[in-house]
Write a protein that holds these residues in place. Structure first.
Motif, mmCIF file in Angstrom:
data_model
loop_
_atom_site.group_PDB
_atom_site.id
_atom_site.type_symbol
_atom_site.label_atom_id
_atom_site.label_comp_id
_atom_site.label_asym_id
_atom_site.label_seq_id
_atom_site.Cartn_x
_atom_site.Cartn_y
_atom_site.Cartn_z
ATOM 1 N N TYR A 54 0.846 -1.196 0.000
ATOM 2 C CA TYR A 54 0.000 0.000 0.000
ATOM 3 C C TYR A 54 0.877 1.240 0.000
ATOM 4 N N MET A 55 0.433 2.264 -0.735
ATOM 5 C CA MET A 55 1.128 3.544 -0.696
ATOM 6 C C MET A 55 0.108 4.652 -0.917
ATOM 7 N N ASP A 56 0.215 5.708 -0.118
ATOM 8 C CA ASP A 56 -0.662 6.861 -0.306
ATOM 9 C C ASP A 56 0.139 8.049 -0.837
ATOM 10 N N SER A 57 -0.480 9.217 -0.852
ATOM 11 C CA SER A 57 0.146 10.394 -1.449
ATOM 12 C C SER A 57 1.411 10.835 -0.723
ATOM 13 N N THR A 58 1.533 10.528 0.555
ATOM 14 C CA THR A 58 2.761 10.908 1.254
ATOM 15 C C THR A 58 3.954 10.116 0.714
ATOM 16 N N GLY A 59 3.721 8.870 0.356
ATOM 17 C CA GLY A 59 4.768 8.066 -0.261
ATOM 18 C C GLY A 59 5.160 8.609 -1.619
ATOM 19 N N LEU A 60 4.166 9.001 -2.410
ATOM 20 C CA LEU A 60 4.454 9.598 -3.712
ATOM 21 C C LEU A 60 5.293 10.857 -3.536
ATOM 22 N N GLY A 61 4.955 11.642 -2.523
ATOM 23 C CA GLY A 61 5.706 12.869 -2.257
ATOM 24 C C GLY A 61 7.170 12.600 -1.945
ATOM 25 N N VAL A 62 7.425 11.538 -1.193
ATOM 26 C CA VAL A 62 8.809 11.164 -0.883
ATOM 27 C C VAL A 62 9.557 10.842 -2.173
ATOM 28 N N PHE A 63 8.940 10.039 -3.039
ATOM 29 C CA PHE A 63 9.614 9.641 -4.269
ATOM 30 C C PHE A 63 9.828 10.819 -5.222
ATOM 31 N N VAL A 64 8.886 11.749 -5.262
ATOM 32 C CA VAL A 64 9.060 12.938 -6.102
ATOM 33 C C VAL A 64 10.253 13.755 -5.605
ATOM 34 N N GLY A 65 10.349 13.944 -4.294
ATOM 35 C CA GLY A 65 11.466 14.698 -3.722
ATOM 36 C C GLY A 65 12.804 14.038 -3.966
ATOM 37 N N VAL A 66 12.853 12.725 -3.798
ATOM 38 C CA VAL A 66 14.102 11.990 -4.022
ATOM 39 C C VAL A 66 14.468 12.030 -5.510
ATOM 40 N N PHE A 67 13.477 11.838 -6.378
ATOM 41 C CA PHE A 67 13.707 11.905 -7.824
ATOM 42 C C PHE A 67 14.311 13.254 -8.211
ATOM 43 N N LYS A 68 13.721 14.342 -7.731
ATOM 44 C CA LYS A 68 14.224 15.681 -8.054
ATOM 45 C C LYS A 68 15.657 15.867 -7.563
ATOM 46 N N ASN A 69 15.950 15.351 -6.387
ATOM 47 C CA ASN A 69 17.288 15.490 -5.822
ATOM 48 C C ASN A 69 18.312 14.683 -6.620
ATOM 49 N N VAL A 70 17.963 13.458 -6.988
ATOM 50 C CA VAL A 70 18.866 12.629 -7.790
ATOM 51 C C VAL A 70 19.165 13.322 -9.118
ATOM 52 N N LYS A 71 18.127 13.815 -9.784
ATOM 53 C CA LYS A 71 18.306 14.485 -11.070
ATOM 54 C C LYS A 71 19.144 15.755 -10.916
ATOM 55 N N ARG A 88 -0.821 1.798 -11.313
ATOM 56 C CA ARG A 88 -1.977 2.648 -11.636
ATOM 57 C C ARG A 88 -1.878 3.989 -10.901
ATOM 58 N N LEU A 89 -1.427 3.962 -9.653
ATOM 59 C CA LEU A 89 -1.261 5.185 -8.878
ATOM 60 C C LEU A 89 -0.263 6.127 -9.564
ATOM 61 N N PHE A 90 0.840 5.578 -10.044
ATOM 62 C CA PHE A 90 1.838 6.388 -10.745
ATOM 63 C C PHE A 90 1.284 6.906 -12.082
ATOM 64 N N GLU A 91 0.480 6.101 -12.746
ATOM 65 C CA GLU A 91 -0.106 6.520 -14.020
ATOM 66 C C GLU A 91 -1.143 7.623 -13.818
ATOM 67 N N ILE A 92 -2.047 7.441 -12.862
ATOM 68 C CA ILE A 92 -3.116 8.411 -12.617
ATOM 69 C C ILE A 92 -2.542 9.777 -12.247
ATOM 70 N N THR A 93 -1.486 9.784 -11.465
ATOM 71 C CA THR A 93 -0.892 11.049 -11.018
ATOM 72 C C THR A 93 0.023 11.676 -12.061
ATOM 73 N N GLY A 94 0.297 10.949 -13.138
ATOM 74 C CA GLY A 94 1.179 11.459 -14.183
ATOM 75 C C GLY A 94 2.650 11.239 -13.881
ATOM 76 N N LEU A 95 2.956 10.645 -12.739
ATOM 77 C CA LEU A 95 4.355 10.433 -12.365
ATOM 78 C C LEU A 95 5.039 9.380 -13.231
ATOM 79 N N ALA A 96 4.254 8.462 -13.805
ATOM 80 C CA ALA A 96 4.846 7.443 -14.686
ATOM 81 C C ALA A 96 5.442 8.069 -15.936
ATOM 82 N N ASP A 97 4.987 9.278 -16.276
ATOM 83 C CA ASP A 97 5.540 9.986 -17.432
ATOM 84 C C ASP A 97 6.818 10.733 -17.081
ATOM 85 N N ILE A 98 7.067 10.928 -15.801
ATOM 86 C CA ILE A 98 8.217 11.700 -15.344
ATOM 87 C C ILE A 98 9.289 10.800 -14.744
ATOM 88 N N ILE A 99 8.868 9.874 -13.896
ATOM 89 C CA ILE A 99 9.780 8.956 -13.208
ATOM 90 C C ILE A 99 9.868 7.663 -14.001
#
Length: 110
Positions: A54-71, A88-99
């Protein structure tokens, strides 16, 4: 539920395996563990979420922050092992197109 995070680092790859649930309660532990690793210049980071139920939006937020830092530090970032629900969660939020959730990073073992 508890969250376990295993880190395996080689000269060319940083593999992180996450097991459990990522939510508002466990996300700070995840962030505190992986964010400092994302600050290394040129890090090749692969995060395996095959053990995440299970993962909610707080988990997505962690991965977005880490992704930005790595890049920002000239590295590569990939997430693999997504269940259908997490994919599906990554696709719905559009993160699958970025990460990157598909291709292999140099040195990664399939």
């Amino acid at each position: 539920m508890n969250l376990s995070i295993d880190v395996n680092e080689t000269d060319i790859l940083l593999e992180i395996t996450v097991n459990g649930e990522i939510d508002a309660y466990t996300a700070p532990k995840l962030r505190d563990t992986i964010f400092p690793l994302s600050e290394k210049n040129g890090v090749n980071m692969v995060i395996n979420l095959s053990g995440v139920s299970y993962m909610d939006s707080t988990g997505l937020g962690v991965f977005v922050g880490v992704f930005k830092n790595v890049k920002a530090n000239g590295g590569q970032f990939k997430i693999n092992g997504l269940s259908g629900r997490l994919e599906r969660l990554f696709e719905i939020t559009g993160l699958a197109d970025i990460i990157d959730v598909n291709s292999q990073i140099e040195g990664e073992v399939k």
